[in-house]
Write a protein that holds these residues in place. Structure first.
Motif, mmCIF file in Angstrom:
data_model
loop_
_atom_site.group_PDB
_atom_site.id
_atom_site.type_symbol
_atom_site.label_atom_id
_atom_site.label_comp_id
_atom_site.label_asym_id
_atom_site.label_seq_id
_atom_site.Cartn_x
_atom_site.Cartn_y
_atom_site.Cartn_z
ATOM 1 N N LYS A 84 -17.565 -9.093 8.784
ATOM 2 C CA LYS A 84 -16.575 -9.357 9.945
ATOM 3 C C LYS A 84 -15.202 -9.176 9.258
ATOM 4 C CE LYS A 84 -18.982 -12.182 13.009
ATOM 5 N NZ LYS A 84 -19.057 -13.731 13.648
ATOM 6 N N ASN A 85 -14.863 -9.421 7.992
ATOM 7 C CA ASN A 85 -13.334 -9.488 7.284
ATOM 8 C C ASN A 85 -13.399 -8.664 6.305
ATOM 9 O OD1 ASN A 85 -12.542 -11.872 8.992
ATOM 10 N ND2 ASN A 85 -14.025 -13.000 7.907
ATOM 11 N N ASP A 86 -14.199 -8.245 5.412
ATOM 12 C CA ASP A 86 -14.068 -7.269 4.236
ATOM 13 C C ASP A 86 -14.269 -6.189 4.782
ATOM 14 O OD1 ASP A 86 -14.079 -9.596 2.493
ATOM 15 O OD2 ASP A 86 -16.132 -9.275 2.088
ATOM 16 N N LEU A 87 -13.450 -5.132 4.032
ATOM 17 C CA LEU A 87 -13.349 -3.496 4.245
ATOM 18 C C LEU A 87 -14.362 -2.935 3.249
ATOM 19 C CD1 LEU A 87 -12.201 -0.906 5.144
ATOM 20 C CD2 LEU A 87 -10.294 -1.270 3.779
ATOM 21 N N ILE A 88 -15.019 -1.923 3.716
ATOM 22 C CA ILE A 88 -15.987 -1.228 2.894
ATOM 23 C C ILE A 88 -15.384 0.190 3.054
ATOM 24 C CG2 ILE A 88 -18.371 -0.032 2.964
ATOM 25 C CD1 ILE A 88 -19.213 -2.153 4.667
ATOM 26 N N TRP A 89 -15.038 0.535 1.728
ATOM 27 C CA TRP A 89 -14.397 1.850 1.442
ATOM 28 C C TRP A 89 -15.469 2.792 0.720
ATOM 29 C CZ3 TRP A 89 -8.526 2.189 0.976
ATOM 30 C CH2 TRP A 89 -8.048 3.487 0.981
ATOM 31 N N ILE A 90 -15.798 4.133 1.604
ATOM 32 C CA ILE A 90 -16.783 5.063 0.869
ATOM 33 C C ILE A 90 -16.162 5.990 0.229
ATOM 34 C CG2 ILE A 90 -18.843 6.543 1.346
ATOM 35 C CD1 ILE A 90 -19.204 3.462 1.910
ATOM 36 N N GLY A 91 -16.333 6.054 -1.144
ATOM 37 C CA GLY A 91 -15.238 6.895 -1.995
ATOM 38 C C GLY A 91 -15.304 8.389 -1.797
ATOM 39 N N LEU A 350 1.972 4.797 -2.096
ATOM 40 C CA LEU A 350 1.947 3.360 -2.207
ATOM 41 C C LEU A 350 2.077 2.993 -0.548
ATOM 42 C CD1 LEU A 350 3.210 1.660 -5.003
ATOM 43 C CD2 LEU A 350 0.777 1.378 -4.356
ATOM 44 N N GLN A 351 3.149 3.683 0.053
ATOM 45 C CA GLN A 351 3.349 3.402 1.349
ATOM 46 C C GLN A 351 2.326 3.944 2.306
ATOM 47 O OE1 GLN A 351 6.246 1.419 2.582
ATOM 48 N NE2 GLN A 351 4.798 1.376 4.406
ATOM 49 N N LEU A 352 1.684 5.046 2.096
ATOM 50 C CA LEU A 352 0.711 5.701 3.074
ATOM 51 C C LEU A 352 -0.523 4.615 2.880
ATOM 52 C CD1 LEU A 352 0.823 9.476 1.931
ATOM 53 C CD2 LEU A 352 1.332 8.385 4.181
ATOM 54 N N ILE A 353 -1.075 4.107 1.785
ATOM 55 C CA ILE A 353 -2.062 3.257 1.790
ATOM 56 C C ILE A 353 -1.621 1.856 2.163
ATOM 57 C CG2 ILE A 353 -3.815 2.011 0.126
ATOM 58 C CD1 ILE A 353 -3.531 4.675 -1.660
ATOM 59 N N LYS A 354 -0.681 1.671 2.123
ATOM 60 C CA LYS A 354 -0.037 0.118 2.755
ATOM 61 C C LYS A 354 -0.076 0.280 4.168
ATOM 62 C CE LYS A 354 3.725 -3.132 2.944
ATOM 63 N NZ LYS A 354 5.092 -3.348 2.461
ATOM 64 N N ASP A 355 0.415 1.362 4.806
ATOM 65 C CA ASP A 355 0.111 1.488 6.296
ATOM 66 C C ASP A 355 -1.254 1.645 6.787
ATOM 67 O OD1 ASP A 355 2.904 1.710 6.308
ATOM 68 O OD2 ASP A 355 3.124 3.681 6.519
ATOM 69 N N LEU A 356 -2.153 2.270 5.979
ATOM 70 C CA LEU A 356 -3.579 2.407 6.308
ATOM 71 C C LEU A 356 -4.157 1.217 6.132
ATOM 72 C CD1 LEU A 356 -5.964 4.246 6.466
ATOM 73 C CD2 LEU A 356 -6.353 4.325 4.097
ATOM 74 N N MET A 357 -3.869 0.170 5.270
ATOM 75 C CA MET A 357 -4.446 -1.057 5.206
ATOM 76 C C MET A 357 -4.035 -1.935 6.301
ATOM 77 S SD MET A 357 -6.653 -0.700 2.724
ATOM 78 C CE MET A 357 -7.161 -2.469 2.336
ATOM 79 N N ASN A 358 -2.743 -1.856 6.791
ATOM 80 C CA ASN A 358 -2.181 -2.621 7.917
ATOM 81 C C ASN A 358 -2.874 -2.334 9.042
ATOM 82 O OD1 ASN A 358 -0.254 -3.952 6.094
ATOM 83 N ND2 ASN A 358 1.586 -2.492 6.640
ATOM 84 N N GLY A 359 -3.491 -0.832 9.173
ATOM 85 C CA GLY A 359 -4.163 -0.611 10.176
ATOM 86 C C GLY A 359 -5.381 -1.531 10.590
ATOM 87 N N TRP A 360 -5.865 -1.631 9.334
ATOM 88 C CA TRP A 360 -7.115 -2.413 9.293
ATOM 89 C C TRP A 360 -6.770 -4.030 9.694
ATOM 90 C CZ3 TRP A 360 -12.019 -1.271 8.732
ATOM 91 C CH2 TRP A 360 -13.281 -2.034 8.346
ATOM 92 N N GLY A 361 -5.722 -4.392 9.612
ATOM 93 C CA GLY A 361 -5.214 -5.857 9.601
ATOM 94 C C GLY A 361 -5.346 -6.530 8.215
ATOM 95 N N MET A 362 -5.141 -5.903 6.976
ATOM 96 C CA MET A 362 -5.294 -6.621 5.916
ATOM 97 C C MET A 362 -4.069 -6.674 5.415
ATOM 98 S SD MET A 362 -8.751 -4.767 4.155
ATOM 99 C CE MET A 362 -9.216 -6.273 3.143
#
Length: 362
Positions: A84-91, A350-362
């Protein structure tokens, strides 16, 4: 804090963009757990430097047993995931194939990197479609690839673009690499560098470049850095004697050798969309040190290197075009070098990945 479970079948050294993503996630303050199929000692040192938790499958020289070991590791680690909370990232896509038994069956949300288009491999496309369509976010390194995947597989949203630009960090330089650097310095010739897989088999035929260098008369050395290909290397030496091979150097240590180069090469055969819309790490690695580039004129290079005037995009099969491009770069070296640096600096990973993670709600 929520956790990022990052899965990768191969060593991180084989995919420099993965190293960048892990470094960025760590730098942004996320807790990361890497679940990986294999790691060399240099890769372990990098992860320890990032202070990233990792689980690695047992070493095995047998490829089948190695894969079985990795699948067992995945099954073991997945028990710890808070779906429910963790992010799964497939490399990578191939990693997704080995994770599909739980990411698809559980219908869990996940991110997936798709570094290649696989347009020459129709048997893989059904599986690629399945993994892409079920992902919360598909991540690609180039905008044309994003639109291709969206159209080809009917995705609900455009894949997120993170260019293959490396983030720079301090790392140890081995004694072997120091010896290579000393040898290159002693040449007192201008080094033209090609890094990566080389040869016709890989869609990167350097034969016309060798003939062009031969006609320019001994001022330049061609340095090959990448996986071993003795047959092609010996053939190149038969054309032009000033060809050197330094082997595969584990990223990011390879950047220290790159600093000795004068021009960097990026070229691909026009035999697939994956090549035409290429997204090479090397153009940003070259850019990180302001290295001017010699490229062929395809969209993936024209609208990056060519657009920024970071090098010359030419007919790479024409000896005259190659010679003229090298001489033009030599005559205007500071101009191309400065623009190469700008190509690297304009992208904020860094900003691109930050924005991506914000989209997940993390």
């Amino acid at each position: 804090m929520k956790k990022v479970y990052y899965f990768l079948r191969t060593d991180i050294s084989t995919l420099p963009p993965v190293i960048t993503q892990l470094y960025a996630l760590n730098k942004l303050g996320y807790k990361v757990c890497l679940v990986v199929g294999e790691l060399c000692k240099e890769s372990k040192a990098i992860l320890n430097g990032f202070n990233i938790e990792y689980y690695c499958a047992k070493e095995n020289s047998n490829k089948l047993k190695k894969l079985i070991s990795y699948i067992k590791l995945i099954k073991q680690v997945k028990k710890n995931i808070d779906y429910k909370n963790d992010l799964i990232w497939i490399g990578s896509f191939d990693t997704g194939l080995y994770c599909s038994h739980f990411i698809l069956k559980r219908k869990c949300k996940y991110y997936v990197n798709i570094f290649e288009l696989y347009d020459q491999f129709p048997k893989l496309q059904k599986k690629l479609k399945h993994i892409c369509r079920n992902a919360e976010q598909v991540i690609v390194p180039e905008i044309n690839r994003a639109y291709f995947l969206k159209f080809k597989y009917g995705l609900n949203k455009l894949p997120y673009v993170i260019p293959n630009k490396p983030l720079l960090f301090d790392s140890e330089i081995s004694n072997e690499t120091k010896k290579i650097i000393d040898n290159l310095k002693s040449l007192k010739k201008r080094i033209i560098l090609f890094q990566g897989w080389f040869g016709k088999k890989y869609g990167r035929d350097l034969t016309p470049i060798l003939y062009a260098l031969k006609e320019l008369q001994k001022e330049y050395v061609l340095l090959l850095m990448g996986p071993k290909n003795d047959e092609e290397y010996n053939f190149y030496k038969s054309i032009y004697d000033d060809v050197l091979y330094c082997g595969f150097i584990v990223p990011p240590e390879h950047l220290s050798i790159m600093k000795e180069a004068y021009i960097g090469i990026a070229c691909y055969d026009e035999n697939s969309l994956n090549n035409i819309y290429c997204a090479p790490n090397k153009i940003y690695e070259y850019g990180s040190i302001g290295l001017p580039m010699l490229c062929n004129d395809i969209p993936g290079l024209r609208f990056t290197v060519g657009f920024h005037n970071a090098g010359e995009c030419i007919d790479i099969n024409s000896r005259e075009a190659i010679k003229n491009a090298i001489l033009k770069i030599s005559d205007n070296y500071d101009y191309y070098s400065s623009n190469s640096k700008k190509l690297y600096e304009e992208i904020d990973i860094l900003q691109l990945i930050k924005d991506l993670m914000n989209g997940w709600g993390m």
